[in-house]
Design a protein around this motif. Structure first.
Motif, PDB file in Angstrom:
ATOM      1  N   HIS B  50       0.853  -1.181   0.000  1.00 11.85           N
ATOM      2  CA  HIS B  50       0.000   0.000   0.000  1.00 11.85           C
ATOM      3  C   HIS B  50       0.894   1.238   0.000  1.00 11.85           C
ATOM      4  N   GLU B  51       0.663   2.088  -0.984  1.00 12.98           N
ATOM      5  CA  GLU B  51       1.482   3.299  -1.162  1.00 12.98           C
ATOM      6  C   GLU B  51       2.963   2.972  -1.116  1.00 12.98           C
ATOM      7  N   ASP B 160      -4.991   2.754   4.738  1.00 11.93           N
ATOM      8  CA  ASP B 160      -4.414   4.065   5.082  1.00 11.93           C
ATOM      9  C   ASP B 160      -4.117   4.149   6.568  1.00 11.93           C
ATOM     10  N   ARG B 164      -0.700   4.812   8.822  1.00  8.88           N
ATOM     11  CA  ARG B 164      -0.578   5.939   9.743  1.00  8.88           C
ATOM     12  C   ARG B 164      -0.293   5.448  11.168  1.00  8.88           C
TER      13      ARG B 164
END
Lengths: 251, 727
Positions: B50-51, B160, B164
């Protein structure tokens, strides 16, 4: 046993007696109920319980409820028998009111020596035997106007006390399997041990939680329970370990 | 993109919280399923990117808490405490928040860096529940996200949040357990403070020391030996005070406080609770499907449906697969000249294709069975089925959920053993697995079809078949009991089984589950089975005889080949001392003699002293070796040793006649008994090894069953002989 009896203080004897009665009536004795029965604070109960556990009269390893050891049970039965004979003596022979008979029995039971007790029992038995013979001392005593101004002819009613319940009304715990399908109850305590106990606690089977018996399996075992927003099945043996608050004793 | 290190996260959650769906939604096809060493608990790992950051994911076993009573709980607990995960995603069923959030409190106490994932949020919303998520995040101090894993809703947001949360872990837990417990934990925590690597969170240790948890005490003894005594003493003091003040056992008290925290939290965040009648459809369905009287009828219907799916529908692809392997064998044979004696050809055709075919041919059954089982599990019916029949299974030391594997065993033992995966408890699972081969499987039916008419008169045949099946069932029950009171002794696992509401599973989830398990079967069992097939092929192929008696006799003119069609024609050629055979009869004779001279033949003869007490001879011995490859191979092997060729089937009257003439019915019965109980086929052994996680159980099963079979067959034969029955 005499040595142990002499180490038990009157208060401890009373506690032992209460536990015995609670266990007999409700299958299990909680600190809470003992406190209620004796009308004392819970902390006083736990102190007493520790002492009784040291004397090996009770099993206090699981703090939520108390079980009598064989020794404790024997002792409690003896204390209770003593209490009962005194009460009956006061009530039936001396014709005192039930309340006063009870109170005097309670205070006297702890102080009577074994010998005194023994003699009293024999005397009591003697009176009972006489009742059936022509020398009915008891009847004569009761019908003696000097003792009892309203005395009439005795008609043997003094026998009605047999099998009468103890003075405090005690509600009996039920377990989940005592419910009818569709009926609900409030958890009093979980008696299970080990893995079952932990699993039940983890699922929220805690005191005061509400549970409903939903249905039974075709053979009556396992049972289907609804609680805390979900449903689960338990084998009968496991379900029986979940005790419910007696009806009418909630709160 | 950027070169930071991988993030490691774990998924924790109650059983039935949709954890597995979420795992699938997160990882897609990047997953790996294995076993935790030494236990039957499945270990699922996967990863996703992811990312630009790779995130490694471990799916913990579904548990209600992190206590230490079941292997699942112990594993989940150890992983969370020692796994050093950057994030622990706690997946909860939004419709049963109270119980599900209890696990969250334990993860918080265990020092995990949590994200709360409110799964099945669509269902909860449809049932009228409204939550104040912002308030929830504020109170908890870490992210909260709503998801619907089956439709991947909320999954991007979750990804996400994982990134984080990994960057900025929660510093301080906001778990509030009431003054009494909090201060006790604080005091003990201080005493247990430990900054060396590999330390466990002091708050967790403190609460467990307060509860006098055995495993934690051992851990502290090993890690902080000088502090144990002091901590123990202080913990006892506080425990006694708590118990005195509250009248509750300390374990109950701690659970009560944690539930108290959850209740307090829910009071603040639930804007609108679930409607009371929200589960009305599921409840009404249960009122019918699990009705005390009718429940069993529906149960039997469901079982019938499962077997129909597995075995009737499965028959078609099974036929195709057989045809395919037959065709493949022929094509490969065609590379060699007709009648070639090449070992390579035989290895490829008889060894490998035969062996692989033997594994793959069960695949349709297994795939369909797993589809059916996945459906029963995911709809929630499986738990109900276990509820309905538990009483009877429990009598034999088994679990309600053992029923389906046992029933499946009538079709084939392999999928039966695979189906034991639905059993949570290790002991229940092993017991079921070990006795399963006693359930007479479909592959044994051809054997009964061959032997029963060979030995018994028409009117005895049906009762005999029934008897054989019953002996198997009874023996399974007795052995299960025996195992549970000896090797697999121990308290019954608590039958505290959740009955989740009925849910309609998505096709995707069903196929994923089915595919995963089928692949496991192919991969692991396949390798072992292939190895054993080659071994079995080798011992029946080698050593190659230089010249066979039949060829010698042919050369000497003692055998004459004549393919005449009429018997009269044949008689014309017949002379004394000369045997007249057709080409195929000659071929069968060769086959028989090759078999006898092979290692397998030798072993068969070597085994004779062991076989004699049961009334068997070396011919049966040779056929039994074949039966280990697959039970039905027994029939073909008998064909070979009786020189009728391997193409005979169970309907062959000639073979029946020969067998019937060679052995008395008593031997027939003793033989059936032996075939029923002894030597589970190699696929069974392989799958048992794979599913139990060790050769120990597989070999115990193999040796134990064979031993019992031998004893029973000897007993039956010897008693029968003395009594003069069936001679």
């Amino acid at each position: 046993m005499a040595t142990l009896e002499s180490t038990l203080t009157p208060a401890l004897e009373d506690y032992l007696e209460s536990i015995y009665l609670l266990v007999r009536e409700r299958k299990v004795a909680r600190v809470k109920d003992i406190a209620k029965a004796r009308d004392v604070k819970m902390s006083s109960v736990t102190t007493a319980m520790k002492r009784l556990a040291e004397l090996e009269c009770i099993d206090y390893s699981r703090r939520e409820y108390i079980e009598l050891t064989p020794k404790g049970e024997e002792l409690a039965r003896r204390i209770l028998a003593r209490h009962d004979i005194l009460r009956r003596f006061f009530e039936e022979v001396l014709q005192m009111s039930p309340e006063n008979a009870e109170a005097d029995a309670c205070s006297m039971e702890h102080h009577l020596s074994n010998e005194g007790m023994d003699k009293l029992v024999r005397f009591f038995e003697f009176l009972g035997r006489c009742e059936e013979s022509e020398h009915d001392f008891l009847n004569q005593f009761h019908n003696c106007r000097a003792v009892n101004p309203e005395a009439e002819i005795c008609n043997g009613q003094c026998q009605h006390h047999h099998g009468r319940k103890h003075h405090r009304k005690i509600h009996t715990f039920r377990n989940i399997t005592d419910l009818r399908p569709g009926e609900s109850g409030v958890i009093a305590l979980v008696r299970a041990k080990g893995a079952v106990r932990q699993r039940l606690l983890d699922m929220g089977f805690l005191p005061r939680a509400e549970v409903t018996l939903e249905r039974l399996a075709p053979s009556g075992d396992p049972v289907w329970i609804r609680a805390m927003g979900f449903q689960l099945s338990l084998r009968r043996a496991e379900a029986e370990s979940i005790l419910l608050e007696p009806v009418g004793a909630i709160g | 993109m950027n070169q930071q290190k991988n993030i490691r996260i774990a998924l924790a959650g109650n059983p039935n919280s949709g954890k597995t769906s979420l795992f699938n939604a997160l990882t897609g096809s990047h997953q790996h399923v294995g076993n935790y060493p030494g236990v039957t608990v499945e270990k699922k790992e996967g990863h996703f990117v992811h990312e630009g950051v790779r995130i490694d994911l471990l799916d913990l076993p579904g548990t209600y808490s992190l206590t230490s009573f079941s292997p699942e709980e112990r594993i989940a607990r150890r992983e969370i405490l020692d796994g050093r995960f950057d994030v622990v995603v706690v997946v909860v069923d939004s419709t049963i928040l109270q119980r599900n959030l209890y696990l969250l409190t334990q993860v918080m106490l265990a020092g995990g860096n949590p994200i709360l994932c409110l799964n099945m949020s669509d269902e909860a919303r449809a049932m009228g529940q409204r939550l104040d998520l912002e308030q929830m995040e504020r109170l908890l101090g870490f992210p909260v996200v709503e998801t619907v894993a089956s439709r991947k809703e909320g999954v991007p947001l979750l990804k996400d949040l994982i990134l984080r949360a990994a960057e900025s872990p929660v510093k301080e837990s906001r778990l509030v357990l009431g003054e009494r417990l909090d201060s006790a934990i604080a005091i003990l925590s201080e005493m247990l403070e430990d900054s060396a690597p590999g330390a466990r969170p002091p708050a967790w240790l403190a609460s467990k020391m307060l509860e006098a948890d055995d495993m934690t005490r051992q851990w502290v003894r090993k890690r902080l030996p000088d502090r144990l005594e002091k901590v123990d003493a202080r913990a006892r003091e506080m425990r006694e005070e708590i118990e005195e003040r509250t009248g509750l056992d300390v374990t109950t008290f701690v659970a009560d406080r944690m539930y108290g925290y959850v209740a307090g939290l829910l009071k603040e965040v639930v804007l609108q609770p679930l409607r009371k009648d929200a589960r009305i459809v599921s409840d009404r369905l249960d009122a019918v499907l699990c009705h005390r009287g009718l429940g069993l009828v529906f149960f039997l219907l469901a079982m019938y449906g499962l077997f129909w799916l597995t075995f009737s529908i499965g028959d078609y692809p099974m036929g195709w697969i057989e045809t395919f392997f037959g065709w493949a064998g022929e094509r490969i044979s065609a590379f060699w000249p007709e009648g070639s004696d090449s070992p390579l050809r035989s290895l490829l055709v008889d060894g490998i294709i035969g062996g692989v075919g033997g594994v793959v041919v069960f695949l349709p059954n297994i795939v369909l069975l797993f589809l059916g089982l996945a459906f029963l599990e995911d709809t929630g019916y499986m738990a109900r089925a276990a509820f309905l029949v538990d009483r009877w299974m429990h009598k034999f030391g088994l679990h309600g959920k053992s029923f389906i594997p046992m029933m499946t065993g009538f079709g084939c033992t392999i999928p039966g053993i695979m189906a034991t995966r639905t059993l949570e408890n290790e002991r229940d699972r092993l017991t079921t697995m070990l006795v399963l081969p006693l359930i007479s499987c479909g592959a044994r039916l051809p054997i009964w079809m061959l032997l029963i008419p060979a030995f018994f008169a028409e009117s005895y045949r049906a009762p005999m078949l029934w008897l054989i099946y019953m002996i198997g069932i009874l023996l399974a029950a007795v052995l299960a009991r025996l195992l549970r009171s000896t090797l697999l002794k121990g308290e019954d696992a608590p039958f505290v089984m959740e009955l989740p509401p009925y849910r309609m599973p998505t096709l995707k989830a069903l196929f994923q589950k089915m595919g995963e398990r089928s692949w496991l079967y192919l991969k692991k069992a396949g390798t072992i089975i292939l190895g054993i097939s080659i071994l079995l092929w080798a011992i029946s192929y080698y050593p190659r005889p230089e010249n066979l008696p039949v060829d010698r006799e042919l050369a000497e003119g003692k055998i004459v080949v004549n393919n005449a069609e009429t018997p009269e024609n044949a008689r014309e050629i017949a002379r004394p001392g000369v045997e007249v055979l057709t080409t195929s009869e000659l071929e069968h004779r060769r086959e028989q003699e090759e078999m006898l001279q092979s290692l397998a033949g030798g072993i068969g003869r070597l085994m004779e002293p062991l076989l004699k007490p049961m009334g068997f001879d070396w011919r049966i011995g040779v056929a039994l070796i074949g039966a280990f490859a697959a039970k039905e191979v027994f029939v073909a092997q008998m064909g070979i040793v009786f020189a009728l060729g391997s193409e005979v089937d169970e309907e062959s009257d000639t073979l029946r006649e020969r067998i019937g003439a060679s052995y008395p019915p008593l031997v027939g019965f003793s033989l059936m008994l032996f075939l029923l109980i002894a030597t589970p086929c190699m696929a069974t052994v392989a799958v048992t090894k794979r599913e139990s996680g060790s050769w120990k159980w597989a070999l115990l099963q193999f040796g134990g069953l064979t031993g019992i079979a031998w004893m029973l067959s000897v007993l039956v034969y010897q008693i029968g002989r003395l009594a003069g029955i069936g001679l």
